[in-house]
Design an enzyme around this catalytic site. Structure first.
Site, short mmCIF file in Angstrom:
data_model
loop_
_atom_site.label_atom_id
_atom_site.label_comp_id
_atom_site.label_asym_id
_atom_site.label_seq_id
_atom_site.Cartn_x
_atom_site.Cartn_y
_atom_site.Cartn_z
N SER A 95 0.83 -1.20 0.00
CA SER A 95 0.00 0.00 0.00
C SER A 95 0.86 1.25 0.00
CB SER A 95 -0.96 -0.05 1.20
OG SER A 95 -1.96 0.93 1.11
N ASP A 217 -10.24 -4.21 -5.71
CA ASP A 217 -9.63 -3.52 -4.58
C ASP A 217 -10.32 -2.18 -4.41
OD1 ASP A 217 -8.02 -2.17 -2.75
OD2 ASP A 217 -6.13 -2.77 -3.67
N HIS A 245 -7.56 -5.25 -0.37
CA HIS A 245 -6.35 -4.44 -0.44
C HIS A 245 -5.14 -5.11 0.24
CE1 HIS A 245 -4.29 -0.70 -1.21
NE2 HIS A 245 -4.05 -0.47 0.06
#
Length: 267
Positions: A95, A217, A245
């Site tokens: 991320s 996502d 995610h």
């Protein structure tokens, strides 16, 4: 300063193997990589750590000035690499950490020799000609909710971020991770994450790069993965048959296979 203590550094795996650094995302800690470790430790020296404000890090080292920008987190990464004298490490960032890795590799190119970006997003807010997945109003509401009731925000958002509604235990784990983070420090990290715009920084990448996106996502839609792939010359884009995610938790076998394949190609 004791960097290993500050960032709760863990070194495991094959001492003679190529180095892989695993970096967690917002609201998480190094424990989120536990399903990835078995795929790496036999052949690689693996370094895990917690950003200051997360997990077992030294909370007294937290500074809003430092960690109010992605550069502060990138400095953590560089200092961990320097403390361990790492060279040509493969940085695996989940991320927001994918962008932290980009900055760290630009700052200390001798330390980081390749990047694996797991569900990356250089900008979460939509812009002209760019879909990040959120409007500015969406992010304002998200941050306002987080700052006014962090525990309530964690309970509501963790299942959305994780996806996989048929496996509620995954969302529960993420919620627990969020709730274990100091709310004031989480507020700073959240603003740094969701208000960042690192699109221009992608142009600096000069190392082999794997971009891992999920088929679905809610946080980083596939347009983002395509953007990152286009922005980094020579990068490889892999779309995992995964939802949510956090594919290293929800689809560890597919994630590990992609990472191992990339690592094998670097030898």
């Amino acid at each position: 300063m004791d960097i290993a203590r500050r960032n709760n550094v863990t070194v495991t795996g094959n001492p003679q193997g190529p180095v892989v650094v695993l970096a967690h995302g917002f609201g998480c800690d190094q424990n989120m990589w536990r399903l990835t470790l078995p795929a790496l430790v036999e052949d690689h020296r693996v370094v895990l750590f917690d950003y200051v404000g997360s997990g077992g890090s030294d909370l007294s080292a937290f500074s809003e000035d430092r960690y109010g920008s992605l550069d502060g987190y990138a400095r953590d990464v560089v200092e961990v690499c320097e403390a361990l004298d790492l060279r040509d490490a493969v940085f695996v960032g989940h991320s927001v950490s994918a962008m932290v890795g980009v900055l760290a590799a630009d700052t200390a190119p001798e330390r980081i020799g390749a990047l694996v970006m797991v569900a990356p997003s250089p900008r979460y807010i939509d812009d002209e000609g760019y879909r990040g997945g959120f409007s500015a109003e969406d992010i304002d509401e998200l941050l306002e909710s987080l700052e006014s009731n962090y525990l309530g925000w964690s309970a509501a958002m963790a299942p959305v971020i994780m996806g996989n509604a048929d496996r509620p235990e995954l969302g529960e784990e993420l919620r627990n991770s969020f709730c274990a983070t100091d709310p004031d420090m989480a507020r700073v990290f959240a603003r740094t994450t969701f208000l960042s715009d690192a699109r221009d920084d992608l142009k600096s990448v000069r190392v082999p790069t794997l971009v891992l996106e999920c088929a679905e996502d809610a946080i980083a839609p596939r347009e983002v993965g395509a953007f990152v792939h286009r922005a980094i010359p020579g990068s490889t884009l892999v779309t995992l048959d995964a939802t949510g995610h956090c594919p290293h938790l929800s689809a560890p076998d597919a994630t590990n296979q992609a990472i191992r394949g990339f690592l094998a190609g670097l030898r």
